[in-house]
Design a protein around this motif. Structure first.
Motif, PDB file in Angstrom:
ATOM      1  N   GLY A 140      -2.750 -14.056   4.447  1.00  0.00           N
ATOM      2  CA  GLY A 140      -1.443 -13.916   3.818  1.00  0.00           C
ATOM      3  C   GLY A 140      -1.430 -12.860   2.735  1.00  0.00           C
ATOM      4  O   GLY A 140      -0.496 -12.046   2.645  1.00  0.00           O
ATOM      5  N   ILE A 141      -2.470 -12.825   1.914  1.00  0.00           N
ATOM      6  CA  ILE A 141      -2.509 -11.862   0.820  1.00  0.00           C
ATOM      7  C   ILE A 141      -2.794 -10.455   1.343  1.00  0.00           C
ATOM      8  O   ILE A 141      -2.320  -9.462   0.776  1.00  0.00           O
ATOM      9  N   MET A 142      -3.536 -10.331   2.433  1.00  0.00           N
ATOM     10  CA  MET A 142      -3.749  -9.010   3.028  1.00  0.00           C
ATOM     11  C   MET A 142      -2.425  -8.422   3.502  1.00  0.00           C
ATOM     12  O   MET A 142      -2.146  -7.234   3.299  1.00  0.00           O
ATOM     13  N   ILE A 143      -1.596  -9.256   4.140  1.00  0.00           N
ATOM     14  CA  ILE A 143      -0.282  -8.782   4.568  1.00  0.00           C
ATOM     15  C   ILE A 143       0.555  -8.393   3.357  1.00  0.00           C
ATOM     16  O   ILE A 143       1.220  -7.351   3.333  1.00  0.00           O
ATOM     17  N   ALA A 144       0.505  -9.237   2.319  1.00  0.00           N
ATOM     18  CA  ALA A 144       1.266  -8.944   1.102  1.00  0.00           C
ATOM     19  C   ALA A 144       0.789  -7.652   0.453  1.00  0.00           C
ATOM     20  O   ALA A 144       1.592  -6.889  -0.089  1.00  0.00           O
TER      21      ALA A 144
END
Length: 341
Positions: free
Chosen positions: A108-112
């Motif tokens: 999720g944080i990689m996408i963000a």
């Protein structure tokens, strides 16, 4: 104007990719429940890497830019703690098994992060082309601060997330996590698992946080490179910090108030910077003063929260939200319904 050579960009990109690859290896290839000691170790590691990078960067570029980096990093780190509240709510809402939480957070944080990079590029272009964007960003942060303070006793509702509702409406979602997969075949039918929905919730929620954090960090530095690395190092430590402090977040009862004050302060700083371009008589707020104010607000907020929690153990912290969550209408009293008949 800060100039980063192609070698400098390549080295920075290499460090970022290496750190994310390390986190992916531990969080996805080897899923497991993260214990307290492991969370402490990784939190210290990521903070140490961020500080070491800042010292090397300041030695190379000068301590003025180094101060901007540390101010930006502290801003992003403090705002990321508010992200943790929302992550805890998401994990609890979807009952994510402990061994799959790190995988969900990492992806999720990689996408963000990819979306934040797009915001940074867009923000830098707008600020270089239109000076009034400092006023726009400042007004946005002040509005956000006011809304966050007004709803500081509220928590955002995951069920109100438009992308989560759309995902559930258009895709078949299984009730089982199927060993941590996001897409699986159940009964001959391809379905998405709750982990996929969690990923949508985390990524879209952090995108909303980026709308505040990107203008905020541009308030302490106008250098896109510093904005980028400050965001990257703050996000890299977010996963380890989640497992370290998720049991302590309830005690930070004044965190939303402190973050509202920080956002309002940086918003005023941006407005003054814009006004200074129109008239030299308008004062500006220095980077060192900004760093000092941010650190003092965070320290006072933390101490006051812990003292309040000690006096009132029942007090609980809230993430805060930009709008009050929707509530179901209260049922009419029996007597009123009888009168209508």
């Amino acid at each position: 104007m800060l100039e980063i050579t192609p070698v400098g960009w390549a080295l920075t990109a290499g460090v970022i990719v290496l750190l994310f690859a390390l986190d992916l290896t531990l969080g996805i290839i080897r899923p497991h429940t993260v214990g307290f000691r492991e969370a402490v170790g990784w939190s210290v590691f990521y903070i140490a890497v961020a500080v070491a990078f800042g010292l090397v960067f300041a030695t190379y570029a000068g301590w003025e830019y180094g101060a901007e980096y540390f101010a930006g990093y502290v801003v992003e780190k403090s705002l990321s703690v508010d992200n943790l509240f929302v992550f805890v709510i998401i994990m609890s809402t979807f009952a994510v098994p402990a061994e799959h939480q790190r995988k969900a957070l990492t992806l999720g944080i990689m996408i963000a992060l990819v979306m934040r990079i797009a915001f940074i590029v867009l923000g830098a272009a707008l600020l270089s082309l239109f000076s009034f964007m400092f006023l726009v960003f400042g007004a946005l942060l002040i509005w956000t601060a006011v809304q966050l303070y007004r709803h500081r006793q509220e928590d955002p509702s995951v069920e109100d997330n438009a992308l989560v509702r759309l995902t559930r409406r258009v895709l078949p979602v299984t009730s089982d996590y199927v060993g941590g997969r996001m897409i699986a075949r159940v009964g001959g039918r391809r379905v998405v698992t709750p982990l996929f929905v969690v990923l949508i919730a985390i990524g879209s929620t952090d995108l909303l946080f980026a709308l505040d954090s990107i203008p905020a960090v541009f308030g302490v530095t106008e250098e896109p490179y510093i904005v980028l690395v400050a965001n990257v190092f703050a996000l890299l430590g977010l996963r380890a910090l989640f497992f370290l402090v998720k049991g302590l977040l309830d005690r930070l009862v004044y965190l939303s108030t402190g973050l509202a004050l920080i956002l309002a302060f940086i918003g005023v700083k941006l407005v003054l910077h814009w006004a200074h371009g129109l008239s030299d008589s308008v004062p500006q707020i220095s980077t060192m003063l900004s760093l000092g104010v941010i650190v003092v607000v965070l320290a006072v907020t933390t101490v006051a929260s812990l003292l309040r929690s000690r006096r009132d153990p029942a007090a609980r912290a809230h993430a805060g939200t930009l709008r009050a969550p929707e509530r179901e209408p209260e049922p009419e009293p029996e007597a009123a319904r009888g009168d209508e008949k």
